[in-house]
Design an enzyme around this catalytic site. Structure first.
Site, PDB file in Angstrom:
ATOM      1  CG  ASP A 222      51.820  28.631  43.654  1.00 54.75           C
ATOM      2  OD1 ASP A 222      53.011  28.921  43.451  1.00 54.75           O
ATOM      3  OD2 ASP A 222      51.447  27.808  44.515  1.00 54.75           O
ATOM      4  CD  GLU A 277      32.701  38.025  32.567  1.00 55.14           C
ATOM      5  OE1 GLU A 277      32.516  38.761  33.564  1.00 55.14           O
ATOM      6  OE2 GLU A 277      32.421  36.819  32.562  1.00 55.14           O
TER       7      GLU A 277
END
Ligand code: NOJ
Length: 568
Positions: A222, A277
């Protein structure tokens, strides 16, 4: 086609790799308006889980959930009080886990909303900041400043809130005296975080991990362009519009100190390292009202976010020449950084495209439509909306759909002021009506209370009477319905791999500036935005049309219609 026909113009070539998000169709679920399981009139997570089959039937790849976190709901959940918990209105963390589990079992990926520009004023950090003294580490999580004027009675600068009114609110200090001011680009209940603060950065990386560990496939970020402000928070007298952000201020060399500052990119690079990751191509999509497109493309460089909403198509209206320019420049800008282009026609912040495109000026961007405004032409709006949808769903890249557009839902354009909830409505004294009209609860069953949205018939916003005929159960398996058009389009898009294809303009079909004709893979797309008709080439089989083709004239594309033709 004659030998003198102009040559095709290739404007986009498919990249070699096939990461799911590059061509995905992602469906936005607005939780409070999707499906209510407990009858309080507000949609919830169990309601969504129970209706996931609808998304499978529709044929989308993923859903994006607008915020369901703990929140006082000042801005419908975009004011988060706890990023690691579910608001009781929407359910529990266990409900979120169940939703994820069921969606994954059905083959749907799930993206959640991340709101990093501001928290709620009920967030523990903000409560602590208010209680602490000026200059304290608690205040340093936010943008507190002393006021100007002899007694600090004037705000620290002249910035306006995107929702109207000033962007600063003054607090009362612990000793009861009028104190410092805090910045809020949106509502006073949404204090802006200080992204220069290391604890803020660490906290959000942890929030990312919290949801990644629970199995989400990504985040919609956002106000991605707003997190870092220009040093010194200098005065700026431009107007920040509600929907489009600020156009003058975000061009390179622009002066708007609130948006598109260089410092945001380093944050996204850090987040990208976190996502990388995790296995399985987790993604981030930016909500960033940044112009022009090459500037927006900087958010999706290879080590930053994966996608950014391309709002340029949404704001273009009904103008083939402009749309073609936007499509060309979207591919040019995104291809230059190796990112997929996205296509968006509607979301929870704008008038739905079935209404917008029926306005006398479809490029106008009203912040809501009310009973005293000129009403959209519903029939024309829906006809154009269907044509626009078939146009964007045929384009290479990733497409975002907003819940209810598959039903051809219009905005609610006669809401009574007494039921409005958008903070923009209140902060502008009603001058801006706000976004409630595009957020009305979905109709699932024509003959059920609240059209099947809620078991009790309660709805947090009233549904228009005429929505009975737009309900899912009325449109399902109904030849020619908007729902069936979307289902067919998504099936064909997948069968022909249009989302991961190439795009070449096809001037041999038409050079009329009101017509867009292009080829993606083995599909010719003709979008007739003009008033006349367009003749299709003799060969090729018509796969789909956004409006009926007249009997005996099946190779004539009428006005406001898009047709897909399979080339042999
Ligand atoms: C953009 C969101 O889409 C909108 O609904 C919200 O009001 C603002 N950001 C502030 O969070």
């Amino acid at each position: 086609m004659t030998s003198t026909a102009p040559d095709r113009v290739r404007v986009h070539t498919a990249p070699a790799d096939a990461q799911w998000w590059r061509s995905a169709v992602i469906y936005q679920v607005y939780p409070r308006s999707f499906a209510d399981s407990d009858g309080d009139g507000i949609g919830d997570l169990p309601g969504i889980t129970a209706h996931l089959d609808h998304l499978v039937e529709l044929g989308v790849d993923a859903l994006w959930l607008s915020p369901f976190y703990r929140s006082p709901q000042v801005d419908a959940g975009y004011d988060v009080a706890d990023y690691r918990d579910v608001d009781p209105l929407f359910g529990t963390l266990a409900d979120a886990d169940a939703l994820l589990e069921r969606a994954h079992r059905l083959g749907l990926r799930v993206i959640v909303d991340l709101v990093p520009n501001h928290t709620s004023d009920e967030h523990a950090w903000f409560r602590a900041a208010r209680a602490a003294a000026p200059g304290s580490p608690e205040r340093a999580h936010y943008l507190f400043r002393d006021g100007r004027g002899e007694h600090g009675e004037l705000p620290p600068n002249n910035w306006e809130s995107v929702f109207g009114g000033r962007a600063w609110t003054r607090v009362t200090e612990a000793d009861g005296t009028p104190g410092q001011w805090y910045l809020h680009l949106f509502d006073a209940g949404q204090p802006d975080l200080n992204w220069e603060n290391a604890e803020v950065r660490a906290e959000f990386e942890d929030v990312l991990r919290f949801w990644l560990d629970r199995g989400v496939d990504g985040f919609r970020v956002d106000v991605a362009h707003g997190m870092v402000k220009a040093e010194g928070l200098p005065d700026w007298s431009g107007h920040v519009a509600m929907i489009e952000g600020d156009e003058q201020g975000t061009v390179p060399g622009g002066t708007n100190p609130m948006f598109d500052q260089e410092g945001v990119h380093e944050i996204f690079r850090a987040w990208r390292r976190v996502l990388d990751e995790y296995p399985g191509e987790r993604v981030m999509v930016a909500e960033a009202w940044v112009d022009p497109l090459p500037r927006l493309a900087r958010y999706v460089r290879p080590d930053e976010l994966h996608q950014a909403f391309n709002f340029d198509v949404l704001v273009t209206g009904w103008d083939a020449a402009r749309l073609r320019r936007v499509i060309d420049s979207s591919f040019a800008a995104n291809d230059a950084v190796g990112a997929p282009t996205t296509w968006v026609l509607s979301n929870h912040d704008v008038v739905r495209h079935a209404s917008r495109l029926g306005l006398p000026d479809p490029t106008s961007r009203p912040n809501g439509i009310g009973p005293d405004d000129v009403q959209p032409d519903a029939e024309l709006g829906l006809r154009r909306a269907r044509a626009a949808t078939l146009l964007v769903l045929a384009l290479p890249g990733s497409a975002y759909l907003y819940q209810g557009e598959e039903l051809g839902l219009p905005d609610h354009t006669s809401l009574d002021p007494s039921v409005r909830t958008d903070p923009a409505f209140f902060r502008t004294g009603g001058t801006e009506l706000g976004r409630d009209g595009c957020r009305v609860p979905l109709p699932w069953r024509a003959d059920a209370p609240a059209y099947g949205f809620s078991p009790t018939g309660a709805t947090w916003l009233p549904q228009p009477d005429e929505w009975a005929r737009l309900a899912v159960d009325v449109q399902r398996d109904q030849a020619g319905s908007t729902l069936e058009l979307y289902r067919a389009a998504l099936r064909l898009r997948r069968d022909h791999a249009l989302g991961s294809g190439d795009l070449s303009w096809a001037p041999e079909v038409s050079t009329d500036p009101t017509v867009l004709a292009f080829v993606d893979r083995d599909v010719l797309v003709v979008a007739n935005l003009g008033e006349g008709s367009v003749q299709l080439p003799d060969d090729g089989h018509v796969l789909l049309s956004s409006a009926p083709l007249a009997a005996g004239a099946e190779r004539t594309v009428p006005a406001a219609t898009t047709v897909w033709v399979e080339l042999r």
